[in-house]
Design an enzyme around this catalytic site. Structure first.
Site, mmCIF file in Angstrom:
data_model
loop_
_atom_site.group_PDB
_atom_site.id
_atom_site.type_symbol
_atom_site.label_atom_id
_atom_site.label_comp_id
_atom_site.label_asym_id
_atom_site.label_seq_id
_atom_site.Cartn_x
_atom_site.Cartn_y
_atom_site.Cartn_z
ATOM 1 N N ASP A 1 28.957 37.443 -39.976
ATOM 2 C CA ASP A 1 30.098 36.547 -40.113
ATOM 3 C C ASP A 1 31.109 37.155 -41.081
ATOM 4 O O ASP A 1 30.736 37.741 -42.096
ATOM 5 C CB ASP A 1 29.597 35.207 -40.669
ATOM 6 C CG ASP A 1 30.722 34.219 -40.899
ATOM 7 O OD1 ASP A 1 31.275 33.731 -39.906
ATOM 8 O OD2 ASP A 1 31.063 33.964 -42.078
ATOM 9 N N GLU B 1 31.809 40.313 -36.761
ATOM 10 C CA GLU B 1 33.003 39.516 -36.514
ATOM 11 C C GLU B 1 34.186 40.151 -37.236
ATOM 12 O O GLU B 1 34.483 39.841 -38.389
ATOM 13 C CB GLU B 1 32.804 38.071 -36.999
ATOM 14 C CG GLU B 1 33.898 37.148 -36.456
ATOM 15 C CD GLU B 1 34.381 36.098 -37.434
ATOM 16 O OE1 GLU B 1 35.151 35.231 -37.022
ATOM 17 O OE2 GLU B 1 34.007 36.154 -38.624
ATOM 18 N N GLU C 1 47.507 44.614 -38.041
ATOM 19 C CA GLU C 1 46.783 44.246 -39.258
ATOM 20 C C GLU C 1 46.192 45.480 -39.950
ATOM 21 O O GLU C 1 45.938 46.513 -39.314
ATOM 22 C CB GLU C 1 45.664 43.244 -38.943
ATOM 23 C CG GLU C 1 46.206 41.842 -38.662
ATOM 24 C CD GLU C 1 45.118 40.776 -38.741
ATOM 25 O OE1 GLU C 1 43.962 41.109 -39.056
ATOM 26 O OE2 GLU C 1 45.451 39.603 -38.504
#
Ligand code: AAO
Length: 491
Positions: free
Chosen positions: A194, A224, A231
């Site tokens: 995560d 993730e 970006e």
């Protein structure tokens, strides 16, 4: 080959969002094992902050993403003993467990009580233990502009006010590694990392290497790292971790499919890496995930079960199309009003906040397919989705698309060599024509409309003539799929 049983690979997995361990064990045995699923991604199993009301909603799902310790006893999904039992029972029927590993941060807020009834405070987690030296200092918050301009802040500041662990510290790395090694020793097969985008590749690489180095069998890792053009942090910065074997969640997959389902699906003919997706061997494909289906984690249009039959068709496409490792989403019902209340609302619950699971009450069939709030949707039990897992497994050896056909609009068909053939009709009228399927002659079961039970097809039969041609009829907003492991008369 005669006398040599071939094992069909398992090539797709499911995320059972907020399911309890006892229910997942039953679901592995009753459905996921028999249908050929490779694994289940479970909600974070460790002790977490307990939030009775969040953004106005009762018992929000996202409390699971606020760790208080790495103890497995207990999370909202159950106890350590129940977790161990689930892992063993799922493994026994060929279904691995993937853990959603929340390791970038601990809780948000300044203190509270955990799911196991333990207290914690700001930068103070006695059950790990973590103290203020174990967090990135000085504390800063990630702003929207940082994503474009400042990788250091994306890695070193707080995501949504979640206390950001100093993942460069050997002590913190050791605590995280101990947690993940404990899980692997229980029998867990993989980890979703995560918020991996918020851990520098150097720090995360050190953690992955430490874990892999302590285990005889390396777990499967998927990260993730949400890709967004322009970006500062990009997925390819992570591709080399874990000896180059890690995967990433491919967020462009679901948004691209949704845009074509809102336009012309015939344009999916070239779908894949050339559209800017990660290499297929790196990508986890999904139509929706727990964030995107309720507007968390940024914008973008993703299809959900609220789209009705079209959602099924999108999943049929994903499971038939040779790209990446597909993840099926399985939800509890939620209202998509766009309010914070609805996007935070937790799973079906009892008055004390404990989860009311689909297998509660000693039922023999789980309480699924209920799309009203308070119910479990269980997309993985929608027949088109469940049976296309078998299609993907049966066609895995033919990683190419053949015999593509489209009508220039919203009817498409394609084959996977001599292993399987699928027709998708996203139009309001019936599609009926003769297709070159590429399959050997024989009688096949259309697995979209029926299951093969004891060698008998519960749906339409499709007859493939020698030479591969077959007449196939598909109703409006439906599909047909045949494959070599679902022949009529086969066992
Ligand atoms: C809760 C409350 C908060 C409170 C916090 C602390 O909701 O109000 O401040 O507690 O008390 C989940 C929930 C959160 C919840 C949290 C903790 O979603 O609402 O906070 O649990 O309980 C970023 C991250 C990504 C993250 C995503 C939500 O990069 O890792 O935000 N996802 C994971 C989980 C998620 C979980 C956490 C992380 C935390 O899947 O469930 O949060 O453990 C851009 C960036 C993305 C970024 C988004 C959102 O996105 O690229 O990296 O995701 O912004 O900040 C286009 C682009 C898209 C872009 C978007 C917006 O759509 O395609 O990439 O524009 O610019």
């Amino acid at each position: 080959c005669a006398g040599h049983a071939q094992t069909t690979p398992r090539t797709a997995f499911v995320h059972l969002l907020e399911w309890k361990w006892t229910d997942i064990a039953k679901e592995c045995e009753a459905h996921l094992g028999p249908k050929g699923f490779a694994a289940v991604q479970v909600s974070p199993p460790n002790e977490h902050n307990w939030v009775s009301v969040g953004d106005g909603a009762p018992f929000p799902w996202w409390m699971r993403y606020q760790p208080v310790s790495y103890s497995l006893d207990r999370s909202r999904s159950g106890t350590r003993a129940e977790f161990v039992n689930m892992v063993q029972r799922c493994n026994a029927v060929g279904v691995g467990i993937y853990v959603d590993a929340v390791i970038n941060h601990m809780s948000g807020g300044n203190g509270g009580t955990s799911s196991a009834g333990n207290g914690w405070g700001h930068h103070s987690y006695p059950r790990v233990p973590y103290g203020s030296n174990d967090f990135h200092q000085p504390v800063c918050g990630i702003g929207d502009a940082d994503y474009r301009s400042d990788a250091g802040r994306v890695w070193g500041c707080e995501l949504s006010g979640l206390q950001d662990l100093n993942t460069g510290s050997p002590y913190v790395q050791g605590k995280i590694a101990d947690y993940l090694v404990d899980l692997a020793n229980i029998g867990v097969k993989g980890f979703r990392v995560d918020a991996a985008k918020h851990i520098s590749p150097g720090d995360l690489g050190a953690i992955i290497s430490a874990v892999n180095g302590r285990l005889a069998t390396k777990p499967y890792w998927y990260l993730e790292v949400i890709q967004a053009d322009g970006e500062a942090v990009q997925p390819n910065q992570y591709f080399g971790l874990g000896d180059g074997l890690v995967n990433v969640l491919e967020f462009k997959y679901g948004s691209s499919v949704a845009s074509k389902f809102s336009g012309r699906i015939s344009e999916l003919k070239t779908f894949g890496e050339s559209w800017g997706l990660s290499p297929s061997s790196k990508g986890v494909a999904f139509i929706d995930n727990h964030d995107k289906q309720r507007g968390h984690g940024g914008g973008g249009t993703y299809m959900t079960y609220h789209w009705g039959a079209q959602y099924d068709l999108a999943n049929v496409f994903m499971l038939a199309w040779p790209y990446g490792y597909p993840q099926v989403m399985s939800s509890y019902a939620f209202n998509n009003s766009g309010t914070l209340y609805d996007s935070s609302y937790g799973p079906p619950y009892n008055s004390d906040g404990s989860t009311k699971g689909p297998w509660d009450g000693g039922v023999t069939t789980p309480a699924c397919l209920n799309q009203t709030r308070g119910g479990w949707v269980c997309e993985h039990r929608f027949r088109p989705i469940a049976n296309m897992v078998g299609f993907r497994n049966a066609t895995a050896a033919n990683w190419t698309v053949n015999n593509w056909w489209d009508n220039g609009n919203n009817q498409i068909a394609f084959g996977r060599g001599d292993k399987g053939f699928v027709v998708i009709n996203k139009e309001a009228s019936t599609l009926s024509r003769s297709f070159q399927t590429g399959l050997p002659a024989g009688q096949y079961c259309d697995v979209i409309g029926g299951d093969v039970v004891n060698g008998v097809c519960g749906g339409n039969l499709v007859t493939v003539a020698s030479g591969g041609m077959a007449n196939i009829t598909v109703a409006a907003f439906s599909a047909a799929a045949i494959h070599v492991n679902a022949k009529s008369g086969s066992t």
